[in-house]
Motif scaffolding. Structure first.
Motif, PDB file in Angstrom:
ATOM      1  N   MET A  34      30.467  13.726  56.846  1.00 31.10           N
ATOM      2  CA  MET A  34      30.129  15.004  56.206  1.00 31.10           C
ATOM      3  C   MET A  34      30.112  16.113  57.249  1.00 31.10           C
ATOM      4  SD  MET A  34      26.667  15.996  54.104  1.00 31.10           S
ATOM      5  CE  MET A  34      26.388  17.687  53.592  1.00 31.10           C
ATOM      6  N   ALA A  35      30.701  17.260  56.917  1.00 33.23           N
ATOM      7  CA  ALA A  35      30.731  18.388  57.841  1.00 33.23           C
ATOM      8  C   ALA A  35      29.334  18.971  58.009  1.00 33.23           C
ATOM      9  CB  ALA A  35      31.680  19.461  57.304  1.00 33.23           C
ATOM     10  N   ARG A  36      29.023  19.384  59.231  1.00 29.96           N
ATOM     11  CA  ARG A  36      27.736  20.016  59.490  1.00 29.96           C
ATOM     12  C   ARG A  36      27.850  20.914  60.699  1.00 29.96           C
ATOM     13  NH1 ARG A  36      24.602  16.949  63.337  1.00 29.96           N
ATOM     14  NH2 ARG A  36      25.741  15.121  64.044  1.00 29.96           N
ATOM     15  N   TYR A  37      26.969  21.890  60.782  1.00 28.38           N
ATOM     16  CA  TYR A  37      26.967  22.818  61.909  1.00 28.38           C
ATOM     17  C   TYR A  37      26.253  22.171  63.083  1.00 28.38           C
ATOM     18  CZ  TYR A  37      25.950  26.986  64.672  1.00 28.38           C
ATOM     19  OH  TYR A  37      25.861  27.905  65.693  1.00 28.38           O
ATOM     20  N   THR A  38      26.889  22.185  64.260  1.00 32.97           N
ATOM     21  CA  THR A  38      26.304  21.547  65.441  1.00 32.97           C
ATOM     22  C   THR A  38      26.064  22.535  66.574  1.00 32.97           C
ATOM     23  OG1 THR A  38      28.521  20.954  66.251  1.00 32.97           O
ATOM     24  CG2 THR A  38      27.365  19.316  64.897  1.00 32.97           C
ATOM     25  N   GLY A  39      26.240  23.823  66.316  1.00 32.52           N
ATOM     26  CA  GLY A  39      26.043  24.827  67.354  1.00 32.52           C
ATOM     27  C   GLY A  39      24.581  25.234  67.502  1.00 32.52           C
ATOM     28  N   VAL A  53      22.117  33.031  52.896  1.00 29.49           N
ATOM     29  CA  VAL A  53      21.484  32.084  51.971  1.00 29.49           C
ATOM     30  C   VAL A  53      22.005  30.670  52.214  1.00 29.49           C
ATOM     31  CG1 VAL A  53      21.154  31.490  49.538  1.00 29.49           C
ATOM     32  CG2 VAL A  53      21.097  33.882  50.251  1.00 29.49           C
ATOM     33  N   LYS A  54      23.295  30.531  52.477  1.00 30.10           N
ATOM     34  CA  LYS A  54      23.863  29.214  52.774  1.00 30.10           C
ATOM     35  C   LYS A  54      23.196  28.594  53.995  1.00 30.10           C
ATOM     36  CE  LYS A  54      28.204  28.741  53.158  1.00 30.10           C
ATOM     37  NZ  LYS A  54      29.604  29.061  53.547  1.00 30.10           N
ATOM     38  N   ARG A  55      23.024  29.390  55.033  1.00 30.62           N
ATOM     39  CA  ARG A  55      22.428  28.886  56.263  1.00 30.62           C
ATOM     40  C   ARG A  55      20.939  28.624  56.108  1.00 30.62           C
ATOM     41  NH1 ARG A  55      25.904  33.055  60.142  1.00 30.62           N
ATOM     42  NH2 ARG A  55      27.729  31.679  60.341  1.00 30.62           N
ATOM     43  N   LEU A  56      20.292  29.439  55.310  1.00 31.06           N
ATOM     44  CA  LEU A  56      18.858  29.266  55.080  1.00 31.06           C
ATOM     45  C   LEU A  56      18.572  27.903  54.453  1.00 31.06           C
ATOM     46  CD1 LEU A  56      16.028  30.621  55.085  1.00 31.06           C
ATOM     47  CD2 LEU A  56      16.555  31.487  52.820  1.00 31.06           C
ATOM     48  N   TYR A  57      19.386  27.521  53.469  1.00 28.89           N
ATOM     49  CA  TYR A  57      19.158  26.262  52.749  1.00 28.89           C
ATOM     50  C   TYR A  57      20.015  25.104  53.273  1.00 28.89           C
ATOM     51  CZ  TYR A  57      16.371  28.896  49.423  1.00 28.89           C
ATOM     52  OH  TYR A  57      15.384  29.683  48.844  1.00 28.89           O
ATOM     53  N   GLY A  58      20.860  25.370  54.261  1.00 24.49           N
ATOM     54  CA  GLY A  58      21.670  24.304  54.842  1.00 24.49           C
ATOM     55  C   GLY A  58      22.723  23.757  53.907  1.00 24.49           C
ATOM     56  N   VAL A  59      23.359  24.644  53.147  1.00 26.46           N
ATOM     57  CA  VAL A  59      24.360  24.233  52.161  1.00 26.46           C
ATOM     58  C   VAL A  59      25.724  24.763  52.586  1.00 26.46           C
ATOM     59  CG1 VAL A  59      25.054  24.385  49.749  1.00 26.46           C
ATOM     60  CG2 VAL A  59      22.637  24.254  50.333  1.00 26.46           C
ATOM     61  N   LEU A  60      26.748  23.935  52.458  1.00 29.79           N
ATOM     62  CA  LEU A  60      28.102  24.362  52.789  1.00 29.79           C
ATOM     63  C   LEU A  60      28.775  25.034  51.595  1.00 29.79           C
ATOM     64  CD1 LEU A  60      29.304  21.293  54.893  1.00 29.79           C
ATOM     65  CD2 LEU A  60      28.364  23.457  55.701  1.00 29.79           C
ATOM     66  N   GLU A  61      29.938  25.630  51.843  1.00 29.60           N
ATOM     67  CA  GLU A  61      30.577  26.513  50.860  1.00 29.60           C
ATOM     68  C   GLU A  61      30.876  25.832  49.522  1.00 29.60           C
ATOM     69  OE1 GLU A  61      32.069  29.697  48.957  1.00 29.60           O
ATOM     70  OE2 GLU A  61      31.101  29.740  50.927  1.00 29.60           O
ATOM     71  N   LYS A  62      31.460  24.650  49.555  1.00 33.39           N
ATOM     72  CA  LYS A  62      31.854  23.988  48.313  1.00 33.39           C
ATOM     73  C   LYS A  62      30.647  23.693  47.429  1.00 33.39           C
ATOM     74  CE  LYS A  62      34.759  20.176  46.665  1.00 33.39           C
ATOM     75  NZ  LYS A  62      35.593  19.006  47.095  1.00 33.39           N
ATOM     76  N   GLN A  63      29.586  23.196  48.042  1.00 35.95           N
ATOM     77  CA  GLN A  63      28.373  22.889  47.275  1.00 35.95           C
ATOM     78  C   GLN A  63      27.691  24.163  46.801  1.00 35.95           C
ATOM     79  OE1 GLN A  63      25.330  20.743  49.445  1.00 35.95           O
ATOM     80  NE2 GLN A  63      24.666  19.665  47.606  1.00 35.95           N
ATOM     81  N   PHE A  64      27.700  25.194  47.651  1.00 28.95           N
ATOM     82  CA  PHE A  64      27.087  26.462  47.275  1.00 28.95           C
ATOM     83  C   PHE A  64      27.791  27.052  46.059  1.00 28.95           C
ATOM     84  CE2 PHE A  64      26.257  31.029  47.672  1.00 28.95           C
ATOM     85  CZ  PHE A  64      24.892  31.036  47.917  1.00 28.95           C
ATOM     86  N   ARG A  65      29.113  26.941  46.034  1.00 29.60           N
ATOM     87  CA  ARG A  65      29.876  27.463  44.900  1.00 29.60           C
ATOM     88  C   ARG A  65      29.531  26.702  43.610  1.00 29.60           C
ATOM     89  NH1 ARG A  65      33.867  31.473  43.730  1.00 29.60           N
ATOM     90  NH2 ARG A  65      33.776  31.423  41.471  1.00 29.60           N
ATOM     91  N   ARG A  66      29.303  25.397  43.727  1.00 31.61           N
ATOM     92  CA  ARG A  66      28.911  24.615  42.557  1.00 31.61           C
ATOM     93  C   ARG A  66      27.553  25.078  42.029  1.00 31.61           C
ATOM     94  NH1 ARG A  66      31.076  19.920  45.304  1.00 31.61           N
ATOM     95  NH2 ARG A  66      28.952  19.256  45.867  1.00 31.61           N
ATOM     96  N   TYR A  67      26.632  25.381  42.944  1.00 30.20           N
ATOM     97  CA  TYR A  67      25.333  25.903  42.513  1.00 30.20           C
ATOM     98  C   TYR A  67      25.511  27.230  41.783  1.00 30.20           C
ATOM     99  CZ  TYR A  67      22.527  22.520  45.155  1.00 30.20           C
ATOM    100  OH  TYR A  67      21.930  21.373  45.613  1.00 30.20           O
ATOM    101  N   PHE A  68      26.395  28.083  42.291  1.00 28.32           N
ATOM    102  CA  PHE A  68      26.623  29.381  41.644  1.00 28.32           C
ATOM    103  C   PHE A  68      27.208  29.194  40.252  1.00 28.32           C
ATOM    104  CE2 PHE A  68      29.273  33.014  40.546  1.00 28.32           C
ATOM    105  CZ  PHE A  68      28.364  34.047  40.689  1.00 28.32           C
ATOM    106  N   ASP A  69      28.190  28.309  40.134  1.00 30.25           N
ATOM    107  CA  ASP A  69      28.806  28.059  38.824  1.00 30.25           C
ATOM    108  C   ASP A  69      27.772  27.536  37.833  1.00 30.25           C
ATOM    109  OD1 ASP A  69      31.240  28.883  39.797  1.00 30.25           O
ATOM    110  OD2 ASP A  69      31.971  26.861  40.232  1.00 30.25           O
TER     111      ASP A  69
END
Length: 208
Positions: free
Chosen positions: A1-6, A63-79
């Motif tokens: 799973m992709a995740r931010y590591t910086g 908001v994505k970074r606040l909740y730790g959600v990536l783009e694809k999942q965030f878009r599903r929440y919006f839909d």
């Protein structure tokens, strides 16, 4: 799973607000945002005027970074939020707040959402007495989130519970420290979110 590591402190600086991504450190003077309250990079202190699109994009990224959600999942929440009754932006934030990892963080069982997500994935929590290891599991009003019996001796969980009141527990969640149990007595309202978020900008961005 992709995740931010910086470096996560750079994310707070980029968004211009504390996202509380490093737990207790964010409440201390060592916080990177407190030391450098401007955007990272060579030109971080320069004043930049964003376009309407840029402003909407920054709000979504925040908001994505606040909740730790990536783009694809965030878009599903919006839909999903668009199909619910009520205001789409508020529905979106409520869905994010209802995530199990967020409930664990809000209840005080973890110092940050990232830590809460890891704890949930390792199977430390029960929902209504049943084990759940899916961070995105949506909690409903009336659900009870509790720490597994074998995990109550975990030193990190005990430390977080002992300091939970100092960080503050959300009003829509009741914490029983002795029983290692958090009861969700209602769904979060917009005023419960507690962050400077202009959710209508996200709705405008996705509505184009």
């Amino acid at each position: 799973m992709a995740r931010y590591t910086g470096a996560v402190c750079k994310l707070c600086r980029r968004e211009g607000m504390k996202l509380f991504l490093k737990g207790e450190r964010c409440y201390k003077d060592k916080c990177g945002f407190e030391k450098k309250p401007y955007a990272p990079g060579q030109h971080g202190q320069a004043r930049k005027k964003l376009s309407d699109y840029g402003t909407q994009m920054r709000e979504k990224q925040k908001v994505k970074r606040l909740y730790g959600v990536l783009e694809k999942q965030f878009r599903r929440y919006f839909d999903k939020a668009t199909r619910m009754q009520g205001i789409t932006g508020e529905n979106l934030l409520q869905l994010l707040e209802r995530r199990l990892d967020n409930i664990v963080y809000r209840a005080g069982f973890a110092g940050s959402r990232k830590e809460a997500r890891q704890m949930v994935g390792h199977g430390h929590f029960l929902v209504d007495g049943k084990p759940v290891n899916i961070p995105s599991f949506l909690i409903k009003a009336g659900h009870i989130v509790s720490v597994c019996e074998k995990s109550r001796e975990n030193s990190r969980i005990k430390e977080c519970v002992d300091t939970a009141e100092g960080r503050g527990v959300s009003e829509w969640i009741s914490l029983d420290k002795g029983a290692y149990k958090a009861s969700v007595h209602r769904l979060p309202a917009r005023d419960d979110i507690g962050y400077e978020i202009q959710e209508h900008l996200i709705v405008e961005l996705y509505s184009k």
